[in-house]
Design a protein around this motif. Structure first.
Motif, PDB file in Angstrom:
ATOM      1  N   TYR A 184      -1.627   9.008  14.498  1.00  0.00           N
ATOM      2  CA  TYR A 184      -0.812  10.212  14.651  1.00  0.00           C
ATOM      3  C   TYR A 184       0.645   9.872  14.943  1.00  0.00           C
ATOM      4  O   TYR A 184       1.295  10.481  15.773  1.00  0.00           O
ATOM      5  N   ASP A 185       1.166   8.855  14.218  1.00  0.00           N
ATOM      6  CA  ASP A 185       2.527   8.417  14.494  1.00  0.00           C
ATOM      7  C   ASP A 185       3.074   7.648  13.296  1.00  0.00           C
ATOM      8  O   ASP A 185       2.319   7.154  12.444  1.00  0.00           O
ATOM      9  N   VAL A 186       4.389   7.532  13.269  1.00  0.00           N
ATOM     10  CA  VAL A 186       5.052   6.690  12.279  1.00  0.00           C
ATOM     11  C   VAL A 186       4.733   5.236  12.612  1.00  0.00           C
ATOM     12  O   VAL A 186       4.726   4.834  13.780  1.00  0.00           O
ATOM     13  N   VAL A 187       4.448   4.440  11.584  1.00  0.00           N
ATOM     14  CA  VAL A 187       4.096   3.033  11.787  1.00  0.00           C
ATOM     15  C   VAL A 187       5.379   2.212  11.852  1.00  0.00           C
ATOM     16  O   VAL A 187       6.156   2.191  10.893  1.00  0.00           O
ATOM     17  N   PRO A 188       5.646   1.539  12.975  1.00  0.00           N
ATOM     18  CA  PRO A 188       6.886   0.773  13.098  1.00  0.00           C
ATOM     19  C   PRO A 188       6.978  -0.345  12.055  1.00  0.00           C
ATOM     20  O   PRO A 188       6.001  -1.031  11.758  1.00  0.00           O
ATOM     21  N   ASN A 189       8.164  -0.493  11.479  1.00  0.00           N
ATOM     22  CA  ASN A 189       8.459  -1.600  10.556  1.00  0.00           C
ATOM     23  C   ASN A 189       7.499  -1.660   9.369  1.00  0.00           C
ATOM     24  O   ASN A 189       7.168  -2.744   8.874  1.00  0.00           O
ATOM     25  N   ASP A 190       7.039  -0.500   8.921  1.00  0.00           N
ATOM     26  CA  ASP A 190       6.182  -0.444   7.739  1.00  0.00           C
ATOM     27  C   ASP A 190       6.816   0.521   6.745  1.00  0.00           C
ATOM     28  O   ASP A 190       7.213   1.636   7.125  1.00  0.00           O
ATOM     29  N   TRP A 191       6.890   0.102   5.487  1.00  0.00           N
ATOM     30  CA  TRP A 191       7.595   0.888   4.484  1.00  0.00           C
ATOM     31  C   TRP A 191       6.835   0.853   3.172  1.00  0.00           C
ATOM     32  O   TRP A 191       6.091  -0.075   2.895  1.00  0.00           O
ATOM     33  N   VAL A 192       7.053   1.883   2.370  1.00  0.00           N
ATOM     34  CA  VAL A 192       6.599   1.865   0.990  1.00  0.00           C
ATOM     35  C   VAL A 192       7.862   1.874   0.122  1.00  0.00           C
ATOM     36  O   VAL A 192       8.814   2.599   0.407  1.00  0.00           O
ATOM     37  N   GLU A 193       7.877   1.020  -0.893  1.00  0.00           N
ATOM     38  CA  GLU A 193       9.052   0.919  -1.759  1.00  0.00           C
ATOM     39  C   GLU A 193       8.843   1.748  -3.021  1.00  0.00           C
ATOM     40  O   GLU A 193       7.825   1.629  -3.703  1.00  0.00           O
ATOM     41  N   ILE A 194       9.820   2.575  -3.317  1.00  0.00           N
ATOM     42  CA  ILE A 194       9.821   3.397  -4.524  1.00  0.00           C
ATOM     43  C   ILE A 194      10.857   2.798  -5.473  1.00  0.00           C
ATOM     44  O   ILE A 194      12.052   2.785  -5.175  1.00  0.00           O
TER      45      ILE A 194
END
Length: 321
Positions: A184-194
């Protein structure tokens, strides 16, 4: 709550043309069915009843319509390049999917991604949700906004607008933050690249939200300013409440039991306790957000899909060009 998605087509004041389910299904024509039953099962959400009939009668005609819109936009883009004598980077066609919590936005977005990616020219279709642009829980707690999560003020709007601006500028790659429904939170230092998809689907409860227009005429962009097409998933409030409670009960015996789950404390509730808790959350938070922020944006959508209590789409309203 309104019972109709838009005035009927005989109302000359309506900006929409409304279709019954049968009339809309006929618009599929020869659009091929490219999904297998097992894929449909994987695409639907925990409480949704998506089946092959819904794919054939609702989503295949929509896929055909979107293919025409995307092709027309690409022709217009090339015409503008010739007019301006520029060589601009490829710009994704952006589709927004809005609607209440429990309306089935995620299922619609995933189905569209799967169908659009199977067009003959095999376009690259990416999907993001705006959940990743929520402020982290630590910030929401500090600002007293945990019970306003999902409301417009709970999002890092400047970050979301920068993301969409970079997408429409053809930059590559563009990163979007990742959200975990488990914790239930934003995941620190995790990204998806578009990375320059042909089509980008952006799903979220408030993606059609606008703000108060500035009196001095200064440019204040809204998320929907970056959309080429937008869809609103609609259902009556009592139906949405029932779906939300039913989903809560289903999650109580599945995801809520995960030791990492933010909602693990709800996994031991009795049926009556769970219904009371879910109804309270819906009434205090989700219903307020729906009435104040989400439902008022319905008429800004290019397409409204009206669901019945069975989850089947009963009526389609398409904005006139």
């Amino acid at each position: 709550m309104d019972q109709l998605v838009a005035p009927r087509t005989d109302d000359h004041l309506s900006p929409y043309r409304a279709f019954s389910r049968d009339d809309w299904a006929a618009l599929r024509e020869d659009t091929p069915l490219s999904l297998e039953p097992a894929e449909v099962t994987r695409l639907r959400s925990v409480h949704d009843r998506l089946d092959m009939a819904e794919i054939e009668e609702i989503y295949l005609p929509l896929s055909r319509l979107l293919s025409l819109y995307v092709a027309a936009t690409q022709r217009l883009f090339r015409a503008q390049q010739r007019f301006l004598n520029t060589i601009d980077a490829k710009v994704p066609y952006v589709i927004g999917v809005a609607g209440s919590v429990a309306a089935g936005k995620s299922t619609t977005a995933r189905v569209l991604q799967a169908l659009l990616a199977r067009w003959p020219n095999v376009p690259k279709v990416d999907l993001i949700t705006t959940d990743g642009f929520l402020f982290p829980n630590a910030v929401l707690q500090q600002e007293g906004l945990m019970d306003r999560k999902g409301f417009p003020e709970s999002y890092d709007l400047p970050a979301l607008l920068r993301f969409l601006s970079h997408i429409k500028a053809g930059r590559r790659p563009v990163r979007a933050p990742v959200y975990s429904h488990l914790v239930y939170d934003v995941v620190p230092n995790d990204w998806v690249e578009i990375d320059r998809p042909d089509i980008l689907i952006v799903e979220g409860v408030n993606v059609l939200q606008t703000g108060r227009a500035p009196k001095d005429g200064k440019a204040i962009p809204f998320v929907s300013d970056f959309f080429d097409f937008s869809i609103y998933i609609d259902a009556d409030e009592d139906v949405l409440r029932h779906w939300y409670v039913k989903r809560f009960l289903a999650l109580r015996s599945t995801a809520f039991r995960d030791p990492k789950s933010y909602f693990r404390r709800y996994s031991q509730l009795t049926d009556d306790e769970a219904i009371t808790m879910a109804t309270d959350i819906w009434t205090r938070i989700n219903l307020v957000n729906l009435e104040e922020n989400i439902l008022p944006t319905r008429q800004r959508a290019a397409l409204i899909l009206k669901k019945s209590e069975t989850h089947r789409i009963a009526e389609v309203a398409l904005r006139r060009l």
